[in-house]
Write an enzyme that holds these catalytic residues in place. Structure first.
Site, PDB file in Angstrom:
ATOM      1  N   GLY A   1      -5.085 -42.710 -20.910  1.00 25.08           N
ATOM      2  CA  GLY A   1      -5.898 -41.546 -21.243  1.00 25.08           C
ATOM      3  C   GLY A   1      -6.921 -41.885 -22.315  1.00 25.08           C
TER       4      GLY A   1
ATOM      5  N   THR B   1     -10.051 -42.312 -22.382  1.00 22.49           N
ATOM      6  CA  THR B   1     -11.352 -41.640 -22.415  1.00 22.49           C
ATOM      7  C   THR B   1     -11.254 -40.188 -22.872  1.00 22.49           C
ATOM      8  OG1 THR B   1     -11.152 -41.058 -20.065  1.00 22.49           O
ATOM      9  CG2 THR B   1     -12.314 -43.110 -20.605  1.00 22.49           C
TER      10      THR B   1
ATOM     11  N   MET C   1      -7.625 -37.350 -27.237  1.00 21.32           N
ATOM     12  CA  MET C   1      -6.563 -38.045 -27.948  1.00 21.32           C
ATOM     13  C   MET C   1      -6.699 -39.554 -27.806  1.00 21.32           C
ATOM     14  SD  MET C   1      -4.723 -36.269 -29.859  1.00 21.32           S
ATOM     15  CE  MET C   1      -3.710 -37.706 -30.228  1.00 21.32           C
TER      16      MET C   1
ATOM     17  N   THR D   1       1.991 -37.172 -23.386  1.00 20.68           N
ATOM     18  CA  THR D   1       1.566 -36.204 -22.377  1.00 20.68           C
ATOM     19  C   THR D   1       2.582 -35.075 -22.272  1.00 20.68           C
ATOM     20  OG1 THR D   1       0.377 -37.879 -21.105  1.00 20.68           O
ATOM     21  CG2 THR D   1       1.074 -35.912 -19.905  1.00 20.68           C
TER      22      THR D   1
ATOM     23  N   HIS E   1      -4.316 -23.206 -29.261  1.00 22.16           N
ATOM     24  CA  HIS E   1      -4.933 -24.517 -29.038  1.00 22.16           C
ATOM     25  C   HIS E   1      -6.353 -24.344 -28.520  1.00 22.16           C
ATOM     26  CE1 HIS E   1      -0.789 -26.058 -29.291  1.00 22.16           C
ATOM     27  NE2 HIS E   1      -1.351 -27.226 -29.547  1.00 22.16           N
ATOM     28  N   HIS E   2      -7.059 -25.461 -28.433  1.00 18.03           N
ATOM     29  CA  HIS E   2      -8.447 -25.477 -27.972  1.00 18.03           C
ATOM     30  C   HIS E   2      -8.562 -24.964 -26.541  1.00 18.03           C
ATOM     31  CE1 HIS E   2      -7.478 -29.119 -25.649  1.00 18.03           C
ATOM     32  NE2 HIS E   2      -6.767 -29.488 -26.708  1.00 18.03           N
TER      33      HIS E   2
ATOM     34  N   LYS F   1      -7.189 -26.967 -23.209  1.00 15.19           N
ATOM     35  CA  LYS F   1      -5.780 -27.285 -22.946  1.00 15.19           C
ATOM     36  C   LYS F   1      -5.328 -26.539 -21.699  1.00 15.19           C
ATOM     37  CE  LYS F   1      -1.256 -27.610 -25.198  1.00 15.19           C
ATOM     38  NZ  LYS F   1      -1.119 -29.038 -24.858  1.00 15.19           N
TER      39      LYS F   1
ATOM     40  N   THR G   1       4.771 -28.404 -27.660  1.00 15.01           N
ATOM     41  CA  THR G   1       5.399 -28.212 -28.965  1.00 15.01           C
ATOM     42  C   THR G   1       6.077 -26.855 -29.038  1.00 15.01           C
ATOM     43  OG1 THR G   1       3.740 -29.625 -30.003  1.00 15.01           O
ATOM     44  CG2 THR G   1       4.990 -28.163 -31.449  1.00 15.01           C
TER      45      THR G   1
END
Length: 249
Positions: A8, A10, A13, A88, A143-144, A147, A154
């Site tokens: 991942g 690119t 994260m 992930t 979250h953003h 997502k 979490t």
């Protein structure tokens, strides 16, 4: 110097891991996007991960991808004998079973969050829920807006901690006539802007309210934690590991 591959690479994260690499040497990245390199790191398709792990003499993989891509690389790690740190989220039952199979061949550390603060929060949640066993519980995460899985991994981990202490059933949002049951916990997910990650557990009863919360200010905290986990994982026996073990160490 630990030789790291980033699955991942690119993504957001992936870039954060590259920025936080420090003493680690990121030698290759995996991604499905059509690019040859990211910040000087060669990029290989996940389907070719097995060959790349050998070619670049990888010590450990750090994964922040999507479930299917994560599984492809994890199973390549099992074949190549390379440890993997899996960040992930959003795996279904079959995906988790496949990760468990990988952990029988190589060290695998699975975490939904690589923040040391979240690890402490989970321990505080366990104590609070076990002590205030009659209080109402509500769990919220933010979250953003990019997502895709909800609730967050979490939040689900926090819910697992809560359910290990109390017999409560999650209610995912409320609408219309929805009286609250004593044995439920409301779980709410918000998606907006570029919020890195916020989690809050509310405990209310006996004319008081206790709020336990954590907010990440930068993705770098997760990247640094994942790299710590990667260094810790190298040389361990095959098996399933948690980030809590890294924090305790």
């Amino acid at each position: 110097m630990t030789r790291v591959a980033v699955n991942g690479v690119t993504g957001q994260m992936g870039h954060a891991v590259l920025a936080a690499a420090g003493d680690a040497d990121v030698v290759v990245g995996f991604a499905t996007s059509a690019t040859d390199a990211v910040e000087g790191v060669p990029v290989v398709h996940p389907d070719d991960a097995a060959d790349a792990l050998a070619e670049y003499d990888v010590d450990v993989v750090v994964d922040f991808a999507v479930p299917e891509g994560a599984l492809t690389v994890a199973e390549a790690c099992a074949d190549a004998g390379v440890p993997i740190v899996v960040g992930t989220t959003g795996f279904d039952e079959d995906g988790m079973a496949r990760l468990k199979d990988v952990s029988e061949s190589v060290p695998l550390l699975k975490a939904t969050n690589f923040s040391r603060g979240i690890q402490v929060l989970q321990r505080l949640v366990r104590e609070a829920v076990g002590t205030l066993d009659e209080y109402d519980l509500e769990l919220m995460e933010t979250h953003h807006n990019r997502k895709v899985d909800a609730p967050s991994g979490t939040a689900n981990s926090i819910l697992d901690v809560i359910q290990s202490e109390r017999d409560v059933e999650p209610v995912y949002g409320r609408e219309g006539h929805a009286p609250r049951d004593d044995d439920e916990i409301g779980v709410f997910a918000r998606r907006a802007g570029d919020v890195r990650g916020e989690h809050e557990l509310l405990l209310a009863g006996d004319d008081e309210v206790l709020s336990l919360s954590h907010r990440a200010e930068d993705r770098g905290v997760f990247a640094a934690g994942a790299l710590d986990a990667a260094s810790w994982l190298v040389g361990r026996d095959a098996g399933w590991y948690s980030f809590g073990e890294v924090v305790d160490a």
